[in-house]
Scaffold this active site. Structure first.
Site, PDB file in Angstrom:
ATOM      1  N   HIS A 154       4.091  77.608  66.571  1.00 33.79           N
ATOM      2  CA  HIS A 154       4.543  76.103  67.002  1.00 33.79           C
ATOM      3  C   HIS A 154       3.278  75.296  67.432  1.00 33.79           C
ATOM      4  CE1 HIS A 154       8.761  77.995  67.742  1.00 33.79           C
ATOM      5  NE2 HIS A 154       7.962  78.816  68.007  1.00 33.79           N
ATOM      6  N   SER A 180     -17.110  57.840  56.087  1.00 30.02           N
ATOM      7  CA  SER A 180     -16.184  56.848  56.214  1.00 30.02           C
ATOM      8  C   SER A 180     -17.180  55.499  55.942  1.00 30.02           C
ATOM      9  CB  SER A 180     -15.676  56.691  57.619  1.00 30.02           C
ATOM     10  OG  SER A 180     -15.322  55.297  58.154  1.00 30.02           O
ATOM     11  N   LYS A 210     -18.114  59.659  61.076  1.00 29.91           N
ATOM     12  CA  LYS A 210     -17.225  60.365  60.413  1.00 29.91           C
ATOM     13  C   LYS A 210     -17.706  61.356  59.445  1.00 29.91           C
ATOM     14  CE  LYS A 210     -13.356  60.304  61.018  1.00 29.91           C
ATOM     15  NZ  LYS A 210     -12.210  59.290  60.560  1.00 29.91           N
ATOM     16  N   ASN A 238     -15.449  63.868  56.979  1.00 27.46           N
ATOM     17  CA  ASN A 238     -13.820  63.876  56.731  1.00 27.46           C
ATOM     18  C   ASN A 238     -13.464  64.956  55.930  1.00 27.46           C
ATOM     19  OD1 ASN A 238     -13.209  61.689  58.025  1.00 27.46           O
ATOM     20  ND2 ASN A 238     -13.291  60.365  56.566  1.00 27.46           N
ATOM     21  N   GLU A 279      -7.520  67.630  52.566  1.00 25.65           N
ATOM     22  CA  GLU A 279      -6.627  66.531  52.346  1.00 25.65           C
ATOM     23  C   GLU A 279      -6.025  66.478  51.021  1.00 25.65           C
ATOM     24  OE1 GLU A 279      -7.972  63.164  55.094  1.00 25.65           O
ATOM     25  OE2 GLU A 279      -9.706  64.259  54.836  1.00 25.65           O
TER      26      GLU A 279
END
Ligand code: ARG
Length: 470
Positions: A162, A289, A295, A297, A302
Site C-alpha cells: 500500500h 527542467s 531539477k 528528472n 517516466e
C-alpha cells in the site's frame, strides 16, 4: 507516381480498365510501412522459386535468374538504391514487379502463391528474428538488475505494501523480483516463437493450389523446423491466411513486459525522489527542467512507464481489428503491421535503455540505512517472538498493535519502550523481546524459500548469475 511500364506486373492488369484514383492508392497502399519486410520477402521468394524448380515448375536457369535478380534487388534495397513505387500497393508487388522488369522468368515467380500467404510468411519471418533479439535483450536487462543487486548486496530498504512501510528487505531481493518477472516474459517469448515459426506458404489466397507444391521443402529452406529439424507447416489453408494470432500473442506478451518495466520504473521514480532518496540515476540518463535549475528528472523511467500505454493500445487495436472479420484474409489485416512494428520497436527500445540506465544508477546506502532503521518494520517479528513464546497469533498481533499505539502516544520508537512499559501491556513481554529489533539477526531468520533472508538472497543471486551467463 511512377509510370506503368509495358511489362509491369500489377495486381490489376487484365481485370481493370485503368489505374486507381490517386487518393485511393494513397489510402490503400502499404509501401509506407511494409518495406520493413523486404528482406524476408526476398528470402521467402527465393525459397519459393527453389521449390518451384524442385517440383518441375521452373527450369533450372529460370530459377537461377530469379534468385540472382532477387539478390540484386535485395542489395539495392540494403543500400537504399531501390525505388519504391507506391502505386504498386505493397512491398510484395514492388519486388515482384522490379524482378519481372529485369528477368523475364520473374513472371513465373508468383506461381501457386498469393500475397495472402506471402504476407503471413514475411510477417512470421520478421517476427521470429525480432523475438530472438528481444529475448537476448531481456536477459541483458535481468543481468543489469543482478549487477545492481550484487554491488549493493548488503543494502536493506523498507519493503512496501500500500506504499506504506511494511518489512525490511534487501534491495537485491526487491530487484530480484523483477528478474523473476522478466524470466517469465522470456519463457513466454520462446513459447510464442514455437507458434510463430510455422510456415504458411503454399496456402495460396485461401484454398491452396492445384499445382504440386512441396510445402515442406519451403519450410526447410526457410528454417521453419522444430527441435527435431522436422518441417513445421500450417495445416489449414484458410486458417493460415486468416490467422494473426501469433501477432496478437506476441503483442500481449509484449504488453506484459511493458507493464513489468512500468512497475520497475515507478519504483525507480519513487526511489530517486528526495522523499525516498534510495537511488541516484546517472546524469547521462536523466533530464533537466527548462525553468527550474535544480531539477533532475527520471525521464527515461517516466517515458517507459508512459509507453506502456501505446503497447497496450496496440494490443487492443489488433484485437479490435480482427474481432469481426469473416474468414479468410481481409484488407483490415493490413492494419496489423504498424501495430506490430511499433510494439517491437517500443519494447526493444525500453528494454535496452533501462539496462543502460540501471548500469548508471547509484544506491545511496546511507539514506537506505536510515529508512530501514524504523523499528516498526520489525513489529511482525515481535509478533513471531510472542508466538514462539506460546501466545496465539491473533492475541500476539493485538498485543503488538497496542505496543505501537502506546509508543506513538508517548512519542517513542517501539524499541525504546522500557521493560516496565512493555510488561504493562502484556506480562509475556520481557526485556528479551527487544532482541527482535536487531536487523542483522532479523534478516538471517528469514530462511524459507523465497524469503529475503541472507542465505536465500545469496542463493538466488548465484543462481541467476550462473543462469544468465551460461
Ligand atoms: N499489403 C497486404 C497486407 O499487408 C498484403 C496482402 C494483400 N493481399 C491482398 N489480396 N490484397 O496485408
Amino acid at each position: 507516381m511512377g509510370k506503368k511500364k509495358s511489362n509491369s506486373v500489377t495486381a490489376r492488369s487484365g481485370r481493370f480498365a485503368g489505374g486507381p484514383a490517386a487518393e485511393a492508392n494513397a489510402f490503400t497502399n502499404s509501401v509506407k510501412f511494409d518495406t520493413r519486410l523486404a528482406h524476408h520477402d526476398i528470402a521467402g521468394s527465393i525459397a519459393h522459386a527453389r521449390m518451384l524448380h524442385h517440383v518441375g515448375l521452373l527450369k533450372k536457369r529460370e530459377m537461377e535468374a530469379i534468385v540472382d535478380g532477387l539478390e540484386t534487388i535485395g542489395g539495392e534495397i540494403a543500400e537504399g538504391r531501390f525505388e519504391w513505387r507506391s502505386e504498386l500497393e505493397d512491398v510484395h508487388m514492388n519486388i515482384e514487379t522490379a524482378l519481372t522488369e529485369r528477368v523475364p522468368a520473374g513472371a513465373k515467380l508468383h506461381t501457386g502463391r498469393s500475397r495472402n500467404d506471402q504476407v503471413a510468411l514475411d510477417t512470421r519471418m520478421w517476427l521470429r528474428e525480432e523475438i530472438c533479439e528481444l529475448a537476448n535483450e531481456l536477459h541483458d536487462l535481468q543481468h543489469a538488475l543482478i549487477e545492481l543487486g550484487e554491488a549493493n548486496r548488503k543494502v536493506l530498504i523498507p519493503g512496501y505494501t500500500h506504499l506504506q512501510r511494511a518489512q525490511p528487505v534487501y534491495l537485491a531481493h526487491h530487484l530480484l523480483a523483477y528478474v523473476e518477472m522478466f524470466e517469465r516474459d522470456y519463457e513466454r517469448l520462446l513459447d510464442c516463437l514455437v507458434r510463430v515459426n510455422v510456415c504458411p506458404l503454399g496456402s495460396g489466397a485461401i484454398a491452396g493450389s492445384t499445382l504440386p507444391l512441396d510445402r515442406e521443402f519451403v519450410a526447410r529452406e526457410l528454417g521453419f523446423v522444430d527441435a527435431h529439424e522436422e518441417p513445421m507447416v500450417t495445416q489449414n489453408s484458410m486458417d493460415a491466411v486468416a490467422d494473426r494470432d501469433f501477432v496478437v500473442e506476441f503483442c500481449s506478451l509484449a504488453a506484459l513486459i511493458a507493464m513489468h518495466q512500468s512497475r520497475l520504473c515507478e519504483d525507480l521514480v519513487l526511489w530517486s525522489s528526495a522523499e525516498f532518496g534510495f537511488v541516484t540515476i546517472g546524469d547521462a540518463y536523466t533530464t533537466g527542467s527548462s525553468l527550474m535549475p535544480q531539477k533532475k528528472n527520471p525521464d527515461i523511467c517516466e517515458l517507459t512507464r508512459g509507453k506502456t500505454g501505446r503497447v497496450v493500445g496496440n494490443l487492443v487495436s489488433l484485437l479490435t481489428t480482427l474481432k469481426g472479420l469473416p474468414l479468410t484474409y481481409n484488407s483490415d489485416m493490413q492494419e496489423d503491421k504498424e501495430r506490430l512494428f511499433d510494439t517491437v520497436d517500443t519494447v526493444r527500445a525500453t528494454v535496452n535503455i533501462l539496462a543502460a540506465m540501471l548500469r548508471d544508477t547509484e544506491v545511496n546506502t546511507r539514506t537506505c540505512a536510515k529508512a530501514v532503521k524504523d523499528p516498526n518494520l520489525l513489529a511482525t517479528d515481535l509478533v513471531d517472538w510472542l508466538v514462539l513464546a506460546g501466545m496465539p497469533f491473533r492475541k500476539a498481533h493485538h498485543v503488538v498493535g497496542k505496543i505501537v499505539a502506546v509508543a506513538e502516544a508517548k512519542k517513542k520508537r517501539i524499541d525504546q519502550l522500557s521493560p516496565r512499559e512493555l510488561s504493562a501491556i502484556d506480562k509475556k513481554l520481557t526485556k528479551d523481546a527487544l532482541s527482535v529489533f536487531d536487523l542483522k539477526t532479523a534478516m538471517k531468520r528469514r530462511t524459507a524459500i523465497g524469503a529475503p533472508g541472507d542465505a536465500q538472497v545469496d542463493r538466488r543471486l548465484t543462481y541467476w548469475r550462473k543462469f544468465l551467463e551460461h
